[in-house]
Design an enzyme around this catalytic site. Structure first.
Site, PDB file in Angstrom:
ATOM      1  N   CYS A   7      10.931  26.291  46.667  1.00  0.00           N
ATOM      2  CA  CYS A   7      10.368  26.796  48.027  1.00  0.00           C
ATOM      3  C   CYS A   7       8.945  26.612  47.668  1.00  0.00           C
ATOM      4  O   CYS A   7       8.440  26.623  46.479  1.00  0.00           O
ATOM      5  CB  CYS A   7      10.741  28.121  48.152  1.00  0.00           C
ATOM      6  SG  CYS A   7      12.542  28.328  48.627  1.00  0.00           S
ATOM      7  N   GLY A  35      10.169  22.083  49.718  1.00  0.00           N
ATOM      8  CA  GLY A  35      11.266  22.528  50.544  1.00  0.00           C
ATOM      9  C   GLY A  35      11.417  21.891  51.888  1.00  0.00           C
ATOM     10  O   GLY A  35      10.405  22.099  52.611  1.00  0.00           O
ATOM     11  N   ASN A 110       8.909  32.328  46.352  1.00  0.00           N
ATOM     12  CA  ASN A 110       9.348  31.072  45.462  1.00  0.00           C
ATOM     13  C   ASN A 110      10.012  31.558  44.148  1.00  0.00           C
ATOM     14  O   ASN A 110       9.607  32.263  43.378  1.00  0.00           O
ATOM     15  CB  ASN A 110       8.136  30.198  45.616  1.00  0.00           C
ATOM     16  CG  ASN A 110       8.403  29.020  44.424  1.00  0.00           C
ATOM     17  OD1 ASN A 110       7.703  28.205  44.038  1.00  0.00           O
ATOM     18  ND2 ASN A 110       9.630  28.539  44.399  1.00  0.00           N
ATOM     19  N   GLY A 111      11.256  31.065  43.822  1.00  0.00           N
ATOM     20  CA  GLY A 111      11.962  31.450  42.676  1.00  0.00           C
ATOM     21  C   GLY A 111      13.314  31.764  42.980  1.00  0.00           C
ATOM     22  O   GLY A 111      13.850  31.891  44.231  1.00  0.00           O
ATOM     23  N   CYS A 248       7.592  26.872  34.220  1.00  0.00           N
ATOM     24  CA  CYS A 248       8.530  25.911  34.374  1.00  0.00           C
ATOM     25  C   CYS A 248       7.986  24.732  34.316  1.00  0.00           C
ATOM     26  O   CYS A 248       7.210  24.236  34.787  1.00  0.00           O
ATOM     27  CB  CYS A 248       9.121  25.771  35.842  1.00  0.00           C
ATOM     28  SG  CYS A 248      10.297  24.291  36.151  1.00  0.00           S
ATOM     29  N   TYR A 254       8.203  16.934  37.687  1.00  0.00           N
ATOM     30  CA  TYR A 254       8.934  16.793  39.076  1.00  0.00           C
ATOM     31  C   TYR A 254       8.532  17.566  40.222  1.00  0.00           C
ATOM     32  O   TYR A 254       8.067  16.813  41.390  1.00  0.00           O
ATOM     33  CB  TYR A 254      10.418  16.551  38.855  1.00  0.00           C
ATOM     34  CG  TYR A 254      11.158  16.483  40.175  1.00  0.00           C
ATOM     35  CD1 TYR A 254      11.170  15.157  40.825  1.00  0.00           C
ATOM     36  CD2 TYR A 254      12.024  17.325  40.786  1.00  0.00           C
ATOM     37  CE1 TYR A 254      11.750  14.921  42.030  1.00  0.00           C
ATOM     38  CE2 TYR A 254      12.548  17.225  42.048  1.00  0.00           C
ATOM     39  CZ  TYR A 254      12.464  16.035  42.609  1.00  0.00           C
ATOM     40  OH  TYR A 254      12.995  15.665  43.750  1.00  0.00           O
ATOM     41  N   CYS A 446      16.640  24.188  30.940  1.00  0.00           N
ATOM     42  CA  CYS A 446      17.695  23.372  31.635  1.00  0.00           C
ATOM     43  C   CYS A 446      17.837  22.238  30.243  1.00  0.00           C
ATOM     44  O   CYS A 446      18.788  21.180  30.406  1.00  0.00           O
ATOM     45  CB  CYS A 446      17.453  22.852  32.793  1.00  0.00           C
ATOM     46  SG  CYS A 446      15.439  22.378  33.099  1.00  0.00           S
TER      47      CYS A 446
HETATM   48 FE1  SF4 Z   1      12.390  24.987  35.266  1.00  0.00          FE
HETATM   49 FE2  SF4 Z   1      14.542  23.991  33.775  1.00  0.00          FE
HETATM   50 FE3  SF4 Z   1      13.361  26.593  33.307  1.00  0.00          FE
HETATM   51 FE4  SF4 Z   1      14.575  25.948  35.677  1.00  0.00          FE
HETATM   52  S1  SF4 Z   1      15.378  26.073  33.505  1.00  0.00           S
HETATM   53  S2  SF4 Z   1      12.648  27.241  35.308  1.00  0.00           S
HETATM   54  S3  SF4 Z   1      13.926  23.957  35.761  1.00  0.00           S
HETATM   55  S4  SF4 Z   1      12.450  24.470  32.871  1.00  0.00           S
END
Ligand code: SF4
Length: 472
Positions: A7, A35, A110-111, A248, A254, A446
């Protein structure tokens, strides 16, 4: 690539009445990549709130006379949404507005909270009634509840931060104040700038400050609360340094626009660096390096710089594809990737091609792109990915959702190479992620499963909708 952005938030505070809605409109346009499902603006004209929100792109929702219907004001807040919690229904559009005897409030978020489910359950058991399935309403509820005993809205926001956990970059507008705050981990970006004396803007990304002619001042610190009011700007830091910063890392790879800077690091530079690392870690003899538009281009340039293999334009993206491409019907079975992308034969025909993309999620899109290039005559295709393999879902505001859909959870790299039809495949090593931003303070859950906060692994993305249907 089929990960959706999260977002984007944008806010304006001006000491004089002005066309604040126009500024938010332009700001949201610059944040549209974050978004594309829905958007909204709330204008504050001397304590009276005027809003318009709907499903659609910024140009669609605020086309026609919609923008002209807003009065001038001295504050406004806006939001572009990709629904990561709660479906895409109209009721989940933001900013969320709250009318309460302690004062009105509009909030853009956002989040994703990692404790939203528990918080909402607790609130519902005390009689709270929710109108949306978005976790932003939980934040609005908690701030309002804290406001009952807090001397000011900013104090209520600060007290709420003791309760909220996870990713939240917020813009909160009260009748008299604009408050920006970033969670103590700093998962999502948030920055502010100045248009003129007395007129300030807050945005998810610095590219949106440039779009409205604002001079970038700085990023908010993780945990910082900034209060804009007639008496000036106040920074509150009681939540700063309470956690290790965990921005992040995928914002750099990306989500964010390459012309943005996050926490002083250029997104373009970080992506080029990823290309340099790929060229060092996965070298290959080839004739041309091409990138998958848009977010693979900068890394492809970096790969070319480091390897000395010429950079070429090998794929063209259809600029007029909207937020969701809707196929006309079952009979016309046209590959959607072919509608979105086409290969430049002159660049790839008879060549050994290095193809750079930002990620592989399920593998289907990558396979189709490889086929597109083979059909255009590419002799060899060496795929390089500017991120490590996705192995875990994200709970902080993206739709990297379940392990069963992540190709790297089920198959080895040689198997994936074969499945997508490439000649070789190389990912960015996860221990090199920090080199992109020259820091160790980032979230990479992730890729490595090391979540900075407790997470509820058994709760799906559409958790609140499921809850509603369970009760039927
Ligand atoms: Fe970013 Fe991956 Fe952490 Fe989600 S899990 S905040 S996409 S680095």
């Amino acid at each position: 690539m089929s990960i959706h952005e999260e977002c984007g938030v944008f806010g304006v505070f001006s000491s004089a009445q002005t066309n604040v809605s126009d500024l938010v409109y332009y700001g949201l346009y610059a944040l549209q990549h974050r978004g594309q499902e829905a958007c909204g603006i709330v204008v504050n004209d001397d304590g009276l709130f005027y809003s318009h929100k709907d499903i659609g792109l910024v140009g669609e929702v605020f086309g026609g006379s919609k923008l002209r219907d807003f009065p001038k004001g001295n504050m406004a807040v806006g939001h572009v949404r990709y629904g990561t919690t709660g479906g895409s229904s109209r009721k989940n559009c933001q900013p969320i507005e709250v009318n309460h005897q302690k004062g009105k409030m509009a909030i853009a978020h956002n989040g994703n909270l990692s404790n939203a489910y528990e918080l909402r359950n607790k609130l519902e058991l005390t009689g709270a009634i929710f109108h949306t399935t978005s976790d932003t309403e939980t934040i609005a509820y908690i701030i309002t509840k804290e406001r009952l005993n807090a001397p000011s809205i900013e104090e209520a926001v600060s007290r709420s931060m003791n309760i909220l956990c996870g990713a939240y970059s917020l813009v909160v507008m009260s009748p008299a104040k604009m408050i920006a705050c970033r969670d103590p981990y700093g998962f999502r970006p948030l920055c502010y700038g100045k248009i003129s004396d007395g007129t300030y803007v807050i945005a998810s990304e610095s590219c949106a400050l440039s779009a409205v002619g604002a001079e970038f001042i700085r990023d908010l610190l993780p945990g910082e609360i900034l209060v804009f009011s007639k008496s000036g700007i106040e920074s509150r830091k009681e939540h700063c340094s309470t956690k290790t910063k965990k921005t992040c890392i995928f914002e750099y790879i990306y989500f964010a626009r390459p012309d943005s800077k996050i926490d002083g690091v250029s997104v373009h530079k970080a992506r080029k660096k990823a290309g340099h690392i790929l060229a060092e870690c996965h070298p290959v003899d080839a004739d041309v390096v091409i990138g998958v538009p848009d977010s693979g281009l900068d890394a492809a340039l970096g790969f070319s710089e480091k390897s000395g293999i010429p950079y070429g334009i090998g794929l063209i993206k259809n600029k007029y594809i909207g937020r969701t491409f809707i196929s006309p019907g079952q009979e016309t079975r046209v590959d959607q990737v072919k509608i979105k992308l086409s290969a430049v034969e002159e660049t790839v025909s008879g060549k050994r091609v290095v193809l750079v993309d930002d990620s592989i999620v399920r593998g289907t899109t990558s396979g189709r792109i490889v086929k597109l290039l083979r059909d255009a005559g590419a002799k060899e295709i060496h795929m390089r990915i500017s991120a490590p393999p996705f192995l875990h879902p994200c709970y902080y505001g993206t739709d990297i959702d379940s392990e069963e859909h992540l190709i790297a959870c089920k198959y080895t790299i040689p198997e994936i190479t074969e499945m997508i039809g490439a000649d070789s495949l190389g990912y960015l090593p996860k221990e090199k992620l920090g080199d992109l931003i020259e820091s160790t303070d980032y979230c990479s859950a992730c890729f490595d499963g090391e979540y900075p906060t407790p997470v509820m692994t058994n709760i799906p993305k559409n958790k609140f909708e499921q809850k509603i249907s369970e009760a039927k």
